[in-house]
Each structure stands twice: as structure tokens, then as C-alpha cells.
Write a protein that holds these residues in place. Structure first.
Motif, mmCIF file in Angstrom:
data_model
loop_
_atom_site.group_PDB
_atom_site.id
_atom_site.type_symbol
_atom_site.label_atom_id
_atom_site.label_comp_id
_atom_site.label_asym_id
_atom_site.label_seq_id
_atom_site.Cartn_x
_atom_site.Cartn_y
_atom_site.Cartn_z
ATOM 1 N N VAL A 169 0.859 -1.191 0.000
ATOM 2 C CA VAL A 169 0.000 0.000 0.000
ATOM 3 C C VAL A 169 0.892 1.238 0.000
ATOM 4 O O VAL A 169 1.795 1.360 0.830
ATOM 5 C CB VAL A 169 -0.948 0.004 1.214
ATOM 6 N N LYS A 170 0.641 2.123 -0.933
ATOM 7 C CA LYS A 170 1.449 3.343 -1.050
ATOM 8 C C LYS A 170 0.837 4.521 -0.303
ATOM 9 O O LYS A 170 1.552 5.355 0.233
ATOM 10 C CB LYS A 170 1.621 3.730 -2.521
ATOM 11 N N SER A 171 -0.509 4.590 -0.285
ATOM 12 C CA SER A 171 -1.152 5.732 0.359
ATOM 13 C C SER A 171 -2.643 5.498 0.512
ATOM 14 O O SER A 171 -3.204 4.566 -0.064
ATOM 15 C CB SER A 171 -0.928 7.006 -0.459
ATOM 16 N N VAL A 172 -3.263 6.372 1.295
ATOM 17 C CA VAL A 172 -4.712 6.437 1.413
ATOM 18 C C VAL A 172 -5.122 7.820 0.931
ATOM 19 O O VAL A 172 -4.578 8.829 1.386
ATOM 20 C CB VAL A 172 -5.173 6.214 2.873
ATOM 21 N N VAL A 173 -6.055 7.834 -0.009
ATOM 22 C CA VAL A 173 -6.548 9.091 -0.574
ATOM 23 C C VAL A 173 -7.846 9.452 0.141
ATOM 24 O O VAL A 173 -8.774 8.648 0.183
ATOM 25 C CB VAL A 173 -6.794 8.953 -2.092
ATOM 26 N N ILE A 174 -7.900 10.640 0.701
ATOM 27 C CA ILE A 174 -9.097 11.114 1.392
ATOM 28 C C ILE A 174 -9.829 12.053 0.444
ATOM 29 O O ILE A 174 -9.241 13.000 -0.088
ATOM 30 C CB ILE A 174 -8.730 11.839 2.699
ATOM 31 N N SER A 175 -11.108 11.755 0.229
ATOM 32 C CA SER A 175 -11.892 12.572 -0.699
ATOM 33 C C SER A 175 -13.197 13.016 -0.042
ATOM 34 O O SER A 175 -13.605 12.480 0.989
ATOM 35 C CB SER A 175 -12.187 11.783 -1.980
ATOM 36 N N ASN A 176 -13.849 13.975 -0.669
ATOM 37 C CA ASN A 176 -15.137 14.449 -0.160
ATOM 38 C C ASN A 176 -16.274 13.638 -0.782
ATOM 39 O O ASN A 176 -16.027 12.693 -1.536
ATOM 40 C CB ASN A 176 -15.297 15.952 -0.410
ATOM 41 N N ASP A 177 -17.495 13.995 -0.461
ATOM 42 C CA ASP A 177 -18.668 13.269 -0.964
ATOM 43 C C ASP A 177 -18.749 13.247 -2.481
ATOM 44 O O ASP A 177 -19.274 12.302 -3.063
ATOM 45 C CB ASP A 177 -19.959 13.879 -0.412
ATOM 46 N N ALA A 178 -18.224 14.270 -3.117
ATOM 47 C CA ALA A 178 -18.260 14.362 -4.581
ATOM 48 C C ALA A 178 -17.129 13.571 -5.241
ATOM 49 O O ALA A 178 -17.064 13.469 -6.456
ATOM 50 C CB ALA A 178 -18.192 15.825 -5.018
ATOM 51 N N GLY A 179 -16.214 13.038 -4.427
ATOM 52 C CA GLY A 179 -15.109 12.257 -4.964
ATOM 53 C C GLY A 179 -13.844 13.046 -5.230
ATOM 54 O O GLY A 179 -12.852 12.497 -5.694
ATOM 55 N N ALA A 180 -13.857 14.334 -4.910
ATOM 56 C CA ALA A 180 -12.665 15.169 -5.109
ATOM 57 C C ALA A 180 -11.639 14.860 -4.021
ATOM 58 O O ALA A 180 -11.980 14.750 -2.839
ATOM 59 C CB ALA A 180 -13.032 16.645 -5.070
ATOM 60 N N THR A 181 -10.388 14.716 -4.418
ATOM 61 C CA THR A 181 -9.317 14.429 -3.472
ATOM 62 C C THR A 181 -9.055 15.642 -2.587
ATOM 63 O O THR A 181 -8.849 16.747 -3.079
ATOM 64 C CB THR A 181 -8.028 14.039 -4.214
ATOM 65 N N LEU A 182 -9.059 15.412 -1.285
ATOM 66 C CA LEU A 182 -8.742 16.467 -0.319
ATOM 67 C C LEU A 182 -7.291 16.379 0.120
ATOM 68 O O LEU A 182 -6.603 17.392 0.235
ATOM 69 C CB LEU A 182 -9.664 16.367 0.897
#
Length: 77
Positions: A46-59
Motif C-alpha cells: 500500500v502506497k497511500s490512502v486518498v481522502i476525498s469528499n462526498d463528490a469524490g474530489a481528493t482532499l
């Protein structure tokens, strides 16, 4: 979650109070996954965890290196 070159999407996700809490959860999760892999004798890919909002945009993206650095540096002389 990024694993090698692939993005693994969690369709359910988890709703948290704020971005700080999401980063903490991602950090804890990455550390737990790494510990499980090491205990089982598997490679941790695993390289990373991507955190996104409800719309799927990366935060923000929390990398495994960022999550593990404090733990690993504490174990080194």
C-alpha cells in the motif's frame, strides 16, 4: 487507497467530523495494515490512502511513508 500503481476505491467510505480526524484514521489504518502484513510475512504494497469528499474530489493523500516514519524512526538508534 493506492496499492502499487492501482487505486482501490472504497465505495462505502467513512464519514468523519473533519479532515484532521480523517487524516488520523488514515494514518492509524496504514500502520495497522503494515503491521498485519509484517506479522503474516507478506510484503506491504500500500502506497497511500486518498481522502476525498462526498463528490469524490481528493482532499489529501496520506502516504505510507508519512504514516510509518514516526514509528520507524523511534525504533532506530
Amino acid at each position: 487507497m493506492r496499492e502499487q500503481h492501482d487505486l482501490v476505491v472504497d465505495l462505502e467510505g467513512v464519514e468523519l467530523e473533519n479532515l484532521h480526524q480523517a487524516i488520523e484514521e488514515a494514518t492509524i489504518g496504514l500502520r495497522a495494515m503494515a503491521a498485519d502484513c509484517l506479522t503474516a510475512g507478506h510484503r506491504f504494497t500500500v502506497k497511500s490512502v486518498v481522502i476525498s469528499n462526498d463528490a469524490g474530489a481528493t482532499l489529501v493523500e496520506v502516504t505510507a511513508a508519512e504514516a510509518l516514519a514516526p514509528v520507524l524512526s523511534a525504533a532506530l538508534p
